[in-house]
Design a protein around this motif. Sequence first.
Motif, PDB file in Angstrom:
ATOM      1  N   UNK A   1       0.791  -1.140  -0.097  1.00 17.94           N
ATOM      2  CA  UNK A   1      -0.084  -0.062   0.021  1.00 17.94           C
ATOM      3  C   UNK A   1       0.866   1.228   0.024  1.00 17.94           C
ATOM      4  N   UNK A   2       2.008   1.186   0.613  1.00 12.10           N
ATOM      5  CA  UNK A   2       2.971   2.195   0.953  1.00 12.10           C
ATOM      6  C   UNK A   2       4.460   1.947  -0.179  1.00 12.10           C
ATOM      7  N   UNK A   3       5.168   2.946  -0.215  1.00 14.13           N
ATOM      8  CA  UNK A   3       6.388   2.615  -0.808  1.00 14.13           C
ATOM      9  C   UNK A   3       7.182   2.055   0.273  1.00 14.13           C
ATOM     10  N   UNK A   4       8.515   1.203  -0.257  1.00  9.07           N
ATOM     11  CA  UNK A   4       9.036   0.779   0.819  1.00  9.07           C
ATOM     12  C   UNK A   4       9.808   1.648   1.938  1.00  9.07           C
ATOM     13  N   UNK A   5      10.308   3.016   1.332  1.00 15.46           N
ATOM     14  CA  UNK A   5      10.932   3.688   2.415  1.00 15.46           C
ATOM     15  C   UNK A   5       9.654   4.084   3.481  1.00 15.46           C
ATOM     16  N   UNK A   6       8.482   4.329   2.925  1.00 16.49           N
ATOM     17  CA  UNK A   6       7.523   4.656   3.871  1.00 16.49           C
ATOM     18  C   UNK A   6       7.308   3.556   4.698  1.00 16.49           C
ATOM     19  N   UNK A   7       7.031   2.244   4.210  1.00 15.24           N
ATOM     20  CA  UNK A   7       6.928   1.088   5.029  1.00 15.24           C
ATOM     21  C   UNK A   7       7.953   0.894   6.183  1.00 15.24           C
ATOM     22  N   UNK A   8       9.312   1.169   5.806  1.00 15.06           N
ATOM     23  CA  UNK A   8      10.463   1.205   6.824  1.00 15.06           C
ATOM     24  C   UNK A   8      10.121   2.203   7.742  1.00 15.06           C
ATOM     25  N   UNK A   9       9.623   3.380   7.560  1.00 12.47           N
ATOM     26  CA  UNK A   9       9.399   4.318   8.552  1.00 12.47           C
ATOM     27  C   UNK A   9       8.485   4.093   9.353  1.00 12.47           C
ATOM     28  N   UNK A  10       7.277   3.261   8.913  1.00 11.93           N
ATOM     29  CA  UNK A  10       6.131   2.975   9.856  1.00 11.93           C
ATOM     30  C   UNK A  10       6.568   2.009  10.761  1.00 11.93           C
ATOM     31  N   UNK A  11       7.666   0.985   9.954  1.00 13.41           N
ATOM     32  CA  UNK A  11       7.819  -0.351  10.974  1.00 13.41           C
ATOM     33  C   UNK A  11       8.586   0.353  12.186  1.00 13.41           C
ATOM     34  N   UNK A  12       9.342   1.343  11.953  1.00 16.52           N
ATOM     35  CA  UNK A  12      10.364   1.894  13.012  1.00 16.52           C
ATOM     36  C   UNK A  12       9.516   2.541  14.104  1.00 16.52           C
ATOM     37  N   UNK A  13       8.317   3.115  13.444  1.00 14.04           N
ATOM     38  CA  UNK A  13       7.255   3.738  14.436  1.00 14.04           C
ATOM     39  C   UNK A  13       6.875   2.751  15.515  1.00 14.04           C
ATOM     40  N   UNK A  14       6.341   1.586  14.792  1.00 15.17           N
ATOM     41  CA  UNK A  14       5.732   0.611  15.567  1.00 15.17           C
ATOM     42  C   UNK A  14       6.863   0.063  16.605  1.00 15.17           C
ATOM     43  N   UNK A  15       7.831  -0.213  16.139  1.00 11.23           N
ATOM     44  CA  UNK A  15       8.895  -0.571  17.126  1.00 11.23           C
ATOM     45  C   UNK A  15       9.265   0.231  18.184  1.00 11.23           C
ATOM     46  N   UNK A  16       9.188   1.363  17.929  1.00 12.46           N
ATOM     47  CA  UNK A  16       9.101   2.506  19.088  1.00 12.46           C
ATOM     48  C   UNK A  16       8.144   2.488  20.000  1.00 12.46           C
ATOM     49  N   UNK A  17       7.046   2.302  19.347  1.00 11.66           N
ATOM     50  CA  UNK A  17       5.834   2.327  20.102  1.00 11.66           C
ATOM     51  C   UNK A  17       5.879   1.138  21.352  1.00 11.66           C
ATOM     52  N   UNK A  18       6.464   0.037  20.735  1.00 14.27           N
ATOM     53  CA  UNK A  18       6.753  -1.179  21.853  1.00 14.27           C
ATOM     54  C   UNK A  18       8.032  -1.064  22.428  1.00 14.27           C
ATOM     55  N   UNK A  19       8.781  -0.075  22.316  1.00  7.35           N
ATOM     56  CA  UNK A  19      10.022   0.059  23.076  1.00  7.35           C
ATOM     57  C   UNK A  19      11.173  -0.505  22.519  1.00  7.35           C
ATOM     58  N   UNK A  20      11.212  -1.096  21.491  1.00  5.36           N
ATOM     59  CA  UNK A  20      12.329  -2.016  20.814  1.00  5.36           C
ATOM     60  C   UNK A  20      13.079  -1.392  19.574  1.00  5.36           C
ATOM     61  N   UNK A  21      12.825  -0.376  19.473  1.00  9.09           N
ATOM     62  CA  UNK A  21      13.259   0.415  18.149  1.00  9.09           C
ATOM     63  C   UNK A  21      14.912   0.119  17.994  1.00  9.09           C
ATOM     64  N   UNK A  22      15.589   0.054  19.260  1.00  7.76           N
ATOM     65  CA  UNK A  22      17.128  -0.173  19.139  1.00  7.76           C
ATOM     66  C   UNK A  22      17.575  -1.584  18.673  1.00  7.76           C
ATOM     67  N   UNK A  23      16.469  -2.554  18.630  1.00  7.21           N
ATOM     68  CA  UNK A  23      16.840  -3.682  18.168  1.00  7.21           C
ATOM     69  C   UNK A  23      16.573  -3.948  16.522  1.00  7.21           C
ATOM     70  N   UNK A  24      15.944  -2.911  15.984  1.00  2.00           N
ATOM     71  CA  UNK A  24      15.684  -2.978  14.655  1.00  2.00           C
ATOM     72  C   UNK A  24      16.437  -3.733  13.614  1.00  2.00           C
ATOM     73  N   UNK A  25      17.825  -3.434  13.709  1.00  2.00           N
ATOM     74  CA  UNK A  25      18.737  -4.078  12.683  1.00  2.00           C
ATOM     75  C   UNK A  25      19.388  -5.427  13.327  1.00  2.00           C
TER      76      UNK A  25
END
Lengths: 226, 417
Positions: free
Chosen positions: A116-140
């Motif tokens: 539905x979104x571009x890959x860049x947009x999706x990545x951005x949203x995914x990071x937001x969700x990880x932030x919401x769950x407090x685990x954005x530092x694990x992303x990579x």
Amino acid sequence: MSTNVLKAINITKHFYDPIDVKVLDNVNIDVNRGEFVSLVGKSGCGKSTLLYILSTMDRVYEGQLFIDNELMSSKNGADLAHVRNEKIGFVFQFHYLLNEFSVLKNVMLPALKLNRFSPEEIEHRAIQKLELLGINKLALRNAGQISGGEKQRVAIARALINDPLIIMGDEPTGNLDLRNSQIVFDTFKQLAEEFNQTLLIVTHDLGFAEKTHRIVEMEDGKIIRS
Amino acid sequence: MKLLASIALALLQARRKQSLIAAIGVTFGITMFIALLGFMTGLNKMLDGLILNRTPHVRIYKEVTVNPNQPISQWLRSTNNYHFIESVKASNSRVEILKSNEILSSLSKDNRILGYSRKLSSPAFFNLGSIDIAGFLNGIDVEEEVKYYKFKDYVTSGKPIDIKNVPNSIILGKPLAEKLLAEIGDNIQITTSMGDRFQLKVVGYYQSGIADFDKTQSFTSIATTQKILGKGPDYLTDIQVKLKDILLAPTIAGEYQKKFNTNAIDIQRANAQFETGTKVRNIISYAVGITLLIVAGFGIYNILNMMIYEKMDTIAILKATGFSGNDVKLVFIIISLTIGIVGCIAGLLFGFLFTFFISTIPFNTDALPTIKTYPVSYNPFFYFIAFCFSLITTFLAGWFPANKASKIDPVEIIRGK
Ligand SMILES: Nc1ncnc2c1ncn2[C@@H]1O[C@H](COP(=O)(O)OP(=O)(O)OP(=O)(O)O)[C@@H](O)[C@H]1O
Ligand SMILES: [Mg+2]
């Protein structure tokens, strides 16, 4: 606030192997938008079986299932896959991340599939969700290199990525220690309260269930309280 | 599609070693296929070349025949009787092509023709003391002969052009020269069938690889032969036509026969047997190559089955999160094709190198003076066939496991934990 998200009418399910067993007997269930519903019952009463049917993964049953007011039994496999992709988020007892990918990619996959979104947009949203769950530092990190509690939170982020109509969970805290269970529960609670997210969670943990909006109880394939 | 490819790649990387081994299987099959075909075809071409280089696609000549209009048949024409008497022999028939000039000028206008070479053949005796050795004198146009029939390849000593440049010169078949004790630069004497004697200077040796043939042949320029025979400049016995498309030879030969009112024979009729050997060798090469590829296909089939067994969870989760059975199938087909294509490209490369290696191995035989190393062929068609076939094999090898994967029921996997 009573838009229907999920409606099951007279769901009956038999297992024929090894003998004919009626696992679900005329089950009716309704979930409205924004509800946080827990499904409880003794082991073997048919909770998982019901959840697999409600999630469209199991297609062999009698009765009618409506998701977002659409009848599911008339759809083919590919259409159902699309419904799961777009409208349903899953969290299982076992974490089921794809170990071949990073945490971030795991969260992104269903959205990339939805496209539905571009890959860049999706990545951005995914990071937001990880932030919401407090685990954005694990992303990579690689998905295989994080703890069980963290995995379960990644799985929740993945379930959230397409802003699903409903999140379903089959004992999502069943395999976690107390502290992690608490974190996962708090996350669900936050989603329900702050984001008006609809949730249907199977659990053994009565303490957990009591804090949800509504408890549906099963016994021997029948709903005894809803 | 891009997404599915990236998933396929990730799965491949997780099983790097096995994937590599499966790819090496394909590489091996393709390498062998290419090398085998290259080698076999090289040999085929060389053997065919022995015939093809010397045999014109269409040969125009004049056959000595008995006059079909026998006087007796004229006399019997009005009756229904059959005659057994033939009296008029072929004594006055001529061996030269009539109106050769007209034929040549009409040939040069025919755009199906690559070129032609003129020839004038005559029996002759080579004098060795008091003994005469029977043989043939071939008057040729060296330039045409070099251009269309690789004459140069068969002149093992001396320069072919000398028979044109040096007056009254001759190139002798090597065994014939040995018999005559004729060194290059020596003069030899020949006698024509009419009894005329002639001195000729040896300027080279000819060796075709067929000893019996070389024992009797010699070459001079057309003009020299015409002079020896006492004939005019139009006197020719053969016109050897080379076509652009050898397959047209039978049609064109028939056409010329009518048009020029003379004889014309096509290569297919003149050498019916030579194709058979080629065919058999080709069949063997293809059979071996394809067998190797099928074995490689089973390698891919195995690795994919293993991968699917190991990646049940992954498949289940992909399906649970919205990937359809077809998506899963595609992922595994991409995996199989990737292994196939990578293996195949490496195989094409190694096949080429291997073929090249074969072409450097020394191969000396008296019968083939021009060949010093093993002959090979780099026909792009083999590479194309190998590529197509490896694609088909790997696709099929991937198809069945992929189909299995697409039918995996996620509920069973998730419940089974
Ligand atoms: N594939 C199957 N074939 C036959 N019987 C099955 C199958 N799967 C489940 N069952 C039976 O169906 C019944 C319901 O199973 P289900 O997994 O839905 O229970 P549950 O309520 O989720 O239990 P738990 O709380 O232990 O997870 C059980 O009696 C189980 O043995
Ligand atoms: Mg269960």
